[in-house]
Design a protein around this motif. Structure first.
Motif, short mmCIF file in Angstrom:
data_model
loop_
_atom_site.label_atom_id
_atom_site.label_comp_id
_atom_site.label_asym_id
_atom_site.label_seq_id
_atom_site.Cartn_x
_atom_site.Cartn_y
_atom_site.Cartn_z
N ASP A 1 -9.76 49.42 72.44
CA ASP A 1 -8.94 48.73 71.46
C ASP A 1 -7.70 48.16 72.14
N MET A 2 -7.22 47.06 71.58
CA MET A 2 -6.05 46.37 72.13
C MET A 2 -5.00 46.21 71.05
N PRO A 3 -3.78 45.87 71.46
CA PRO A 3 -2.75 45.54 70.47
C PRO A 3 -3.20 44.36 69.61
N GLN A 4 -2.56 44.20 68.47
CA GLN A 4 -2.95 43.21 67.47
C GLN A 4 -3.03 41.79 68.03
N ILE A 5 -2.07 41.40 68.84
CA ILE A 5 -2.07 40.03 69.39
C ILE A 5 -3.32 39.80 70.22
N GLN A 6 -3.63 40.71 71.14
CA GLN A 6 -4.80 40.55 72.00
C GLN A 6 -6.09 40.66 71.19
N ALA A 7 -6.10 41.56 70.20
CA ALA A 7 -7.28 41.67 69.34
C ALA A 7 -7.54 40.36 68.60
N GLY A 8 -6.48 39.69 68.20
CA GLY A 8 -6.61 38.39 67.54
C GLY A 8 -7.16 37.32 68.48
N LEU A 9 -6.72 37.36 69.73
CA LEU A 9 -7.25 36.42 70.73
C LEU A 9 -8.74 36.65 70.93
N ALA B 1 -7.04 31.68 75.05
CA ALA B 1 -7.29 33.07 74.67
C ALA B 1 -7.87 33.85 75.84
N ALA B 2 -8.84 33.26 76.53
CA ALA B 2 -9.45 33.94 77.68
C ALA B 2 -8.42 34.18 78.78
N ARG B 3 -7.57 33.19 79.02
CA ARG B 3 -6.51 33.37 80.03
C ARG B 3 -5.57 34.51 79.64
N ALA B 4 -5.14 34.51 78.39
CA ALA B 4 -4.20 35.53 77.93
C ALA B 4 -4.82 36.92 77.97
N LEU B 5 -6.10 37.03 77.62
CA LEU B 5 -6.77 38.34 77.69
C LEU B 5 -6.89 38.81 79.14
N HIS B 6 -7.21 37.89 80.03
CA HIS B 6 -7.27 38.25 81.45
C HIS B 6 -5.91 38.75 81.91
#
Length: 184
Positions: A130-138, A172-177
């Protein structure tokens, strides 16, 4: 040479091999493979080739007709995997997903479904926590497009609205990486 990004002929070899040995449970094209590898190189933990290679084929390695063909596919896959890892770590702004394109009512439409589906396969294989809400949204931005059927676009398909969603995938992919990189 092994550190060079793949060229069009290399991608053709990958595509042909995926079509030759793939089935309904395997990665079907280079767009899906690109998404799969992007998720794996972005993962919070390293996923070994012994795990990701069979996953390309739905869990079972193909019965290769020629060992050289298998070797070539593995070499090209590893090169592309390493290229994505290097690019996302060193110059993520240059990263661009390998989307497909189609024609719809005289317009070229960039399709993200298969890339996003590959990404979701990679997330599942790597067992992202699980990730924080921002990353989960991405991640949901990517997962939502993985579920959108684009094999046959309906006549009333809203191309501009879809393209706006597609434009969100690379950031989104960049931010998740970047998020997972900061957590390692």
């Amino acid at each position: 040479m092994h550190s060079q990004p793949l060229n069009a002929a290399d991608f053709d070899v990958l595509e042909d091999t995926l079509l030759t040995y793939g089935d309904d449970h395997s990665v079907l094209n280079t767009s899906e493979l690109d998404g799969f590898f992007t998720a794996l190189v972005s993962s919070p933990t390293q996923v070994d080739i012994a795990d990701w290679f069979p996953a390309i084929w739905g869990g079972q390695n193909p019965n290769w007709e020629d060992p050289e063909e298998a070797k070539r596919f593995i070499e090209l896959s590893v090169r592309h995997f390493n290229t994505l890892a290097r690019q996302l770590a060193e110059d993520s702004k240059a990263f661009a997903p390998r989307f497909e394109e189609s024609e719809h009512q005289g317009q070229t439409v960039t399709l993200a479904e298969e890339w996003c589906f590959g990404y979701s396969r990679g997330v599942t294989l790597a067992q992202w926590p699980d990730m924080p809400q921002i990353q989960a949204g991405l991640l949901e931005t990517i997962f939502e497009l993985a579920e959108q059927e684009t094999f046959e676009l309906p006549e009333d398909f809203d191309v501009p609205a879809y393209q706006k969603k597609v434009a969100l995938v690379a950031p989104a992919a960049r931010a998740l990486h970047d998020y997972w990189l900061s957590q390692r």
